[in-house]
Write an enzyme that holds these catalytic residues in place. Structure first.
Site, mmCIF file in Angstrom:
data_model
loop_
_atom_site.group_PDB
_atom_site.id
_atom_site.type_symbol
_atom_site.label_atom_id
_atom_site.label_comp_id
_atom_site.label_asym_id
_atom_site.label_seq_id
_atom_site.Cartn_x
_atom_site.Cartn_y
_atom_site.Cartn_z
ATOM 1 N N SER A 162 -16.389 -7.142 79.353
ATOM 2 C CA SER A 162 -15.670 -8.256 79.985
ATOM 3 C C SER A 162 -16.076 -9.232 81.307
ATOM 4 O O SER A 162 -16.875 -9.183 81.248
ATOM 5 C CB SER A 162 -14.351 -7.832 79.455
ATOM 6 O OG SER A 162 -13.879 -9.109 79.305
ATOM 7 N N ASP A 264 -15.671 -9.232 68.247
ATOM 8 C CA ASP A 264 -14.287 -9.608 68.761
ATOM 9 C C ASP A 264 -13.561 -10.765 69.051
ATOM 10 O O ASP A 264 -14.058 -11.657 68.501
ATOM 11 C CB ASP A 264 -15.569 -9.793 70.121
ATOM 12 C CG ASP A 264 -14.585 -9.508 71.814
ATOM 13 O OD1 ASP A 264 -13.835 -9.873 71.791
ATOM 14 O OD2 ASP A 264 -15.473 -9.304 72.944
ATOM 15 N N HIS A 302 -13.230 -5.952 71.026
ATOM 16 C CA HIS A 302 -13.299 -6.471 71.785
ATOM 17 C C HIS A 302 -12.864 -4.580 72.800
ATOM 18 O O HIS A 302 -13.770 -4.409 72.982
ATOM 19 C CB HIS A 302 -12.566 -6.953 72.721
ATOM 20 C CG HIS A 302 -12.263 -7.557 74.085
ATOM 21 N ND1 HIS A 302 -14.063 -8.319 74.320
ATOM 22 C CD2 HIS A 302 -11.923 -7.185 75.353
ATOM 23 C CE1 HIS A 302 -13.863 -8.681 75.770
ATOM 24 N NE2 HIS A 302 -12.501 -7.571 76.672
HETATM 25 N N1 LIG Z 1 -5.612 -6.111 78.175
HETATM 26 C C1 LIG Z 1 -5.028 -6.914 79.316
HETATM 27 C C2 LIG Z 1 -6.179 -8.345 77.921
HETATM 28 C C3 LIG Z 1 -8.104 -8.613 78.146
HETATM 29 O O1 LIG Z 1 -8.358 -7.509 78.810
HETATM 30 C C4 LIG Z 1 -8.785 -9.884 77.956
HETATM 31 C C5 LIG Z 1 -7.782 -10.642 76.788
HETATM 32 C C6 LIG Z 1 -8.715 -11.954 76.524
HETATM 33 C C7 LIG Z 1 -9.476 -11.935 77.134
HETATM 34 C C8 LIG Z 1 -10.460 -10.977 77.903
HETATM 35 C C9 LIG Z 1 -10.047 -10.337 78.258
HETATM 36 N N2 LIG Z 1 -10.625 -8.648 78.762
HETATM 37 C C10 LIG Z 1 -11.151 -8.888 79.871
HETATM 38 O O2 LIG Z 1 -11.725 -8.729 80.624
HETATM 39 C C11 LIG Z 1 -4.702 -8.277 79.460
HETATM 40 O O3 LIG Z 1 -2.906 -7.569 79.044
HETATM 41 O O4 LIG Z 1 -4.063 -8.764 80.615
#
Ligand SMILES: N[C@@H](CC(=O)c1ccccc1NC=O)C(=O)O
Length: 332
Positions: A162, A264, A302
């Site tokens: 990510s 995802d 994801h």
């Molecule tokens: N768990 C994360 C959300 C997250 O990781 C995320 C959400 C939307 C798109 C990509 C994500 N993560 C990428 O590193 C949070 O609480 O912000």
């Protein structure tokens, strides 16, 4: 489990929460695993794997431990159910000298349900490029301490999930910028740290403008603004926009593995498509060649990718075995 008769360290050897800066915050730490004594891992045929976790640059519950499931699988390849993937993983492990999984400072997250960030905690209130500067500091520490990417030491492959995948590629921009003005020596090492031999990006974000544009939920803009400031800085931070991965800049680069799952729910497929387009435009080849781009279809949501671990292990295995098949010494 083997042991070293001289100092009674047992293998695989694990060391956790090692600070890589001084002074250091609890987030500026890394974990190391050595499958066997380093004296038994020849730098001409083994490399280091460096893992960068995801979590939208802000989630305090996603840490270096995100790599643990994949690490467990890579360390005991033959205990896995499918014999063919087990054999591939076993062969990949013979080419791995060490693993490091990194923590880095985060951007603010005051609305986190259980671990909100405190405005006085500097390590949870940073903005780009602080996250990737921490990654670079970790690599410099590894170069000094373990000869990762150091002259006469081990080559390395960076793996990210990510936002960690984006940081793996931004790290190349960082290293290139350090390189500018510094004479590279014969072995391609500048500033004491070489570029990686490869990058593995899983469920990666590579273009911030597209990332925000492609999602209606306002949390996407919040996440990106929080980590990168307002829009004018987004393009320059985006590897799929900026490129800079061609032969003339990333000379050591030999393999890129990009994986994305159709299931995802957080990061859209267009991200990987844009990154593939950029790399193909910079002469990375999908079919064969010495600068190989492997695009792999993954399954699962994801976070299921790292929670489940086999696909992370196999993407790393694919990169390592591709390097091994190229038959060029890995040494720096
Ligand atoms: N768990 C994360 C959300 C997250 O990781 C995320 C959400 C939307 C798109 C990509 C994500 N993560 C990428 O590193 C949070 O609480 O912000």
């Amino acid at each position: 489990m083997a042991s070293d008769p001289h100092n009674s360290i047992s293998y695989p050897y694990h060391a956790r929460n090692i600070p890589y800066t001084s002074p250091s915050s609890p987030l500026q730490t890394l974990d190391i695993c050595l499958p066997r004594p380093l004296s038994s891992s020849d730098p001409t045929s083994t490399i280091w794997i460096i893992y960068i976790h995801g979590g939208a640059w802000r989630d305090p519950l996603l840490t270096s431990h995100q790599f643990d499931p994949a690490l467990r699988i890579l360390l005991s390849p033959l205990s896995q159910p499918t014999p063919t993937s087990g054999l591939g993983r076993a062969k990949a492990l013979t080419h791995i000298a060490g693993f490091a999984t990194l923590n880095y400072r985060l951007s603010s997250y005051p609305s986190h349900p259980t671990h909100p960030s405190d405005p006085t905690d500097e390590s949870r209130n940073v903005r780009h490029p602080a996250h990737v500067e921490d990654v670079r500091a970790a690599l410099e520490w590894l170069a000094g301490e373990y000869k990762v990417g150091a002259l006469g030491g081990w080559g390395w492959v960076v793996v990210g999930h990510s936002c960690g995948a984006m940081m793996g590629l931004q790290l190349l921009h960082q290293l290139r910028d350090i390189d500018l003005g510094i004479e590279r020596d014969m072995d391609g090492v500048a500033g004491g740290l070489s570029m990686p031999l490869g990058v593995v990006g899983l469920e990666g974000i590579y273009d911030l403008e597209a990332f925000v544009r492609n999602h209606e939920e306002k949390v996407y803009r919040e996440i990106v603004t929080n980590a990168f400031g307002d829009e004018e800085g987004w393009r320059e931070a985006s590897p799929a926009v900026m490129g800079g991965f061609g032969r003339e800049i990333w000379r050591e680069g030999r393999v890129v593995v990009l994986g994305h799952s159709g299931e995802d729910e957080l990061v859209e497929r267009e991200q990987v498509e844009r990154m593939v387009g950029r790399l193909v435009g910079e002469e990375w080849e999908e079919e064969r060649g010495e600068r190989r781009l492997l695009v792999v279809k993954l399954w699962g949501k994801h976070d299921e990718i790292w929670e489940e671990g086999t696909q992370v292990a196999d993407a790393i295995g694919a990169a390592v075995l591709d390097l091994a098949d190229q038959n060029i010494p890995f040494k720096q």
